[in-house]
Design an enzyme around this catalytic site. Structure first.
Site, PDB file in Angstrom:
ATOM      1  N   LYS A 129       0.632  -1.315   0.121  1.00 33.80           N
ATOM      2  CA  LYS A 129       0.160   0.616   0.467  1.00 33.80           C
ATOM      3  C   LYS A 129       0.698   1.143   0.230  1.00 33.80           C
ATOM      4  O   LYS A 129       2.065   0.900   0.581  1.00 33.80           O
ATOM      5  CB  LYS A 129      -0.648  -0.018   1.227  1.00 33.80           C
ATOM      6  CG  LYS A 129      -2.560   0.882   1.500  1.00 33.80           C
ATOM      7  CD  LYS A 129      -2.911  -0.172  -0.081  1.00 33.80           C
ATOM      8  CE  LYS A 129      -4.486   1.188   0.133  1.00 33.80           C
ATOM      9  NZ  LYS A 129      -4.940  -0.325   0.016  1.00 33.80           N
ATOM     10  N   ASP A 169      -6.543   3.979  -4.141  1.00 33.99           N
ATOM     11  CA  ASP A 169      -7.343   4.354  -3.025  1.00 33.99           C
ATOM     12  C   ASP A 169      -8.429   5.622  -2.738  1.00 33.99           C
ATOM     13  O   ASP A 169      -8.418   5.817  -4.134  1.00 33.99           O
ATOM     14  CB  ASP A 169      -6.759   3.698  -2.001  1.00 33.99           C
ATOM     15  CG  ASP A 169      -7.341   3.077  -0.588  1.00 33.99           C
ATOM     16  OD1 ASP A 169      -8.073   2.070  -0.795  1.00 33.99           O
ATOM     17  OD2 ASP A 169      -7.580   4.068  -0.257  1.00 33.99           O
TER      18      ASP A 169
END
Ligand code: NDP
Ligand code: 2IT
Length: 449
Positions: A129, A169
């Site tokens: 991430k 995201d």
């Protein structure tokens, strides 16, 4: 049992000491540790290999300066991150978040969750991430482009189609992925599937924009089917109004349900007549083209109501689809939902329910699908985008959608396999154990690395 509880406590004590001021990371690890410790305790090879200790330590973290110039000529400096969490079962894979609240601990929680989620998809993807504390809100397209170019000027040397493949995201959608891809291609002199969520014209997959929201509704369908129920005729509360919320709403409508709420960080809109296809099209234009605020919905559609600084959870509903951000359902919200007759919660967002809220859902035995299972459709179709890119080919919409449905079904089956406990499915335990076992076996096979 008490040995397991003691082991979790001792493990968490060491984790907290080593990672102070990372509350979301500690929260995410605690939930997984509680689920998997019985397996670790009863599997000497796992204990000996210190698998859990290795899983919570990122393989690599990259932190970098992102300087950029706004339209007035002023210089700004943001911080960029990429957490390369675990590559036991495939290249690091996971989104980028651009939001002012982004920090190391927040991204470590998201990267940790991603490892288990990606394992559940059945596709060869490790977990990662990244992101930045940059706030795209109120910035012009040119400012966003310059920021993305500066961000990629450092990130490009760390990623690649079989090392690390970022995607979107919060705050990172099609526009940002386009700018990031353009800069990667210029610097690397290579056209490849290094990012997912790309535009259809340059290697994106059909259904990727829809995948997280559609997948979360498919997962709800699977959970409902275990009790002979379906989406048809049900009333749904959805939070957020971005990518996941929009396509969750679209799929609920298509399956005959009614969506009565959407939200953003300023508040919630309530439309008891239902957000129909026409209203949803207006919301998509508002959010994705005009980049407005969800409160504007109530100026446009009379009979709806804007509740400033409120979340949707006190609106009566059968189904809840939290699709905004982490920790947006407290224990009190969870009690209100259940008290109002909500029978199913499917998490489009990552870790949207606080631990005490999770206890309420599990304690009342409603159908509760945690994010790492329910929202895995997004990264699953990212995996399908990688597969298509590696063949320099693309699949039809129906084909990708059918694969997505098959993957959500198999995630559900896996959760049932590991989470069934006398007539009730604990999807939290099921998802955590199923994800863990796959990664654990791969790590064991690969030795101490
Ligand atoms: P978007 O940026 O498209 O939308 C985010 C939405 O959530 C906006 O409505 C935003 O409101 C709201 N929101 C964000 N932060 C907060 C906050 N702190 N408080 C209240 N509302 C907030 O993001 P996505 O739809 O892509 O992501 C939503 C959630 O889904 C996230 O948890 C993400 O991690 C998760 N997810 C996303 C996937 C994907 O493929 N995109 C895949 C799997 C999970 P505002 O405009 O006011 O910020
Ligand atoms: O949280 C997530 O799974 C995502 N933001 C999607 C990640 C991806 O690589 O598609």
């Amino acid at each position: 049992m008490s040995k397991v509880i003691d082991s979790v406590s001792a493990f968490m004590e060491r984790l907290v000491a080593k990672n102070p001021s990372q509350p979301e990371f500690i929260q995410a690890v605690h939930e997984v540790a509680e689920s998997v410790m019985p397996i670790i305790e009863s599997t000497p090879a796992y204990r000996k290999a210190r698998l859990l200790e290795r899983l919570v330590e990122p393989e690599r973290i990259i932190i970098f300066r992102v300087p950029w110039v706004d339209d007035r000529g002023e210089v700004h400096v943001n911080r960029g991150f990429r957490i390369e969490m675990n590559s036991a079962i495939g290249p690091y894979k996971g989104g980028l978040r651009f939001h002012p609240t982004v920090n190391l601990g927040l991204l470590k929680f998201l990267a940790f969750e991603q490892v288990f989620k990606n394992a559940l998809t059945t596709i060869m993807m490790g977990g990662g991430k990244g992101g930045s504390d940059f706030d795209p809100k109120g910035k012009t397209d040119n400012e966003v482009m310059r920021f993305c170019q500066s961000f990629m000027s450092e990130l490009f040397r760390h990623i690649g189609p079989d090392t690390d493949v970022p995607a979107g995201d919060i705050g990172v959608g099609g526009r940002e992925i386009g700018f990031l891809f353009g800069q990667y291609k210029k610097l690397a002199n290579r056209f490849c599937g290094v990012l997912t969520g790309k535009g259809l014209e340059y290697g994106g997959s059909l259904i990727r924009p829809e995948a997280t929201g559609y997948g979360s509704v498919y997962f709800a369908q699977e959970m409902l089917a275990t009790r002979g129920e379906s989406i048809k005729g049900k009333v749904a509360a959805v939070s957020g109004s971005g990518n996941v919320a929009q396509f969750t709403t679209e799929k609920v409508l298509e399956l005959g349900g009614k969506v009565v709420t959407l939200s953003d960080s300023n508040g919630t809109i309530v439309d008891l007549d239902g957000i129909n296809e026409e209203k949803l099209a207006w919301v998509m234009d508002l959010k994705n083209v005009r980049r407005g605020r969800i409160g504007e919905y109530c100026d446009k559609f009379k009979g709806s109501e804007f509740r400033a600084n409120k979340r949707p959870w006190d609106v009566k509903c059968d189904l809840a689809f939290p699709s905004a951000t982490q920790n947006e359902i407290s224990a009190e919200d969870a009690r209100t939902l259940v008290g109002n007759g909500c029978i199913c919660v499917s998490e489009g967002a990552n870790m949207p329910t606080e631990p005490e809220g999770v206890d309420v859902f599990l304690g009342t035995k409603i159908l509760y699908g945690p994010g790492k299972a329910a929202n895995a459709g997004g990264v699953a179709v990212s995996g399908l985008e990688m597969a298509q890119n590696s063949q320099f080919y693309h699949w039809r919409r129906e084909e990708v959608d059918a694969r997505l449905q098959g993957i959500m079904r198999s995630i559900h089956e896996n959760c049932v396999k590991y989470g069934a406990e006398d007539g009730f499915v604990n999807y939290v335990r099921g998802a955590n154990i199923a994800g863990f076992v796959k990664v654990a076996e791969a790590m064991l096979a690969q030795g101490v690395v």
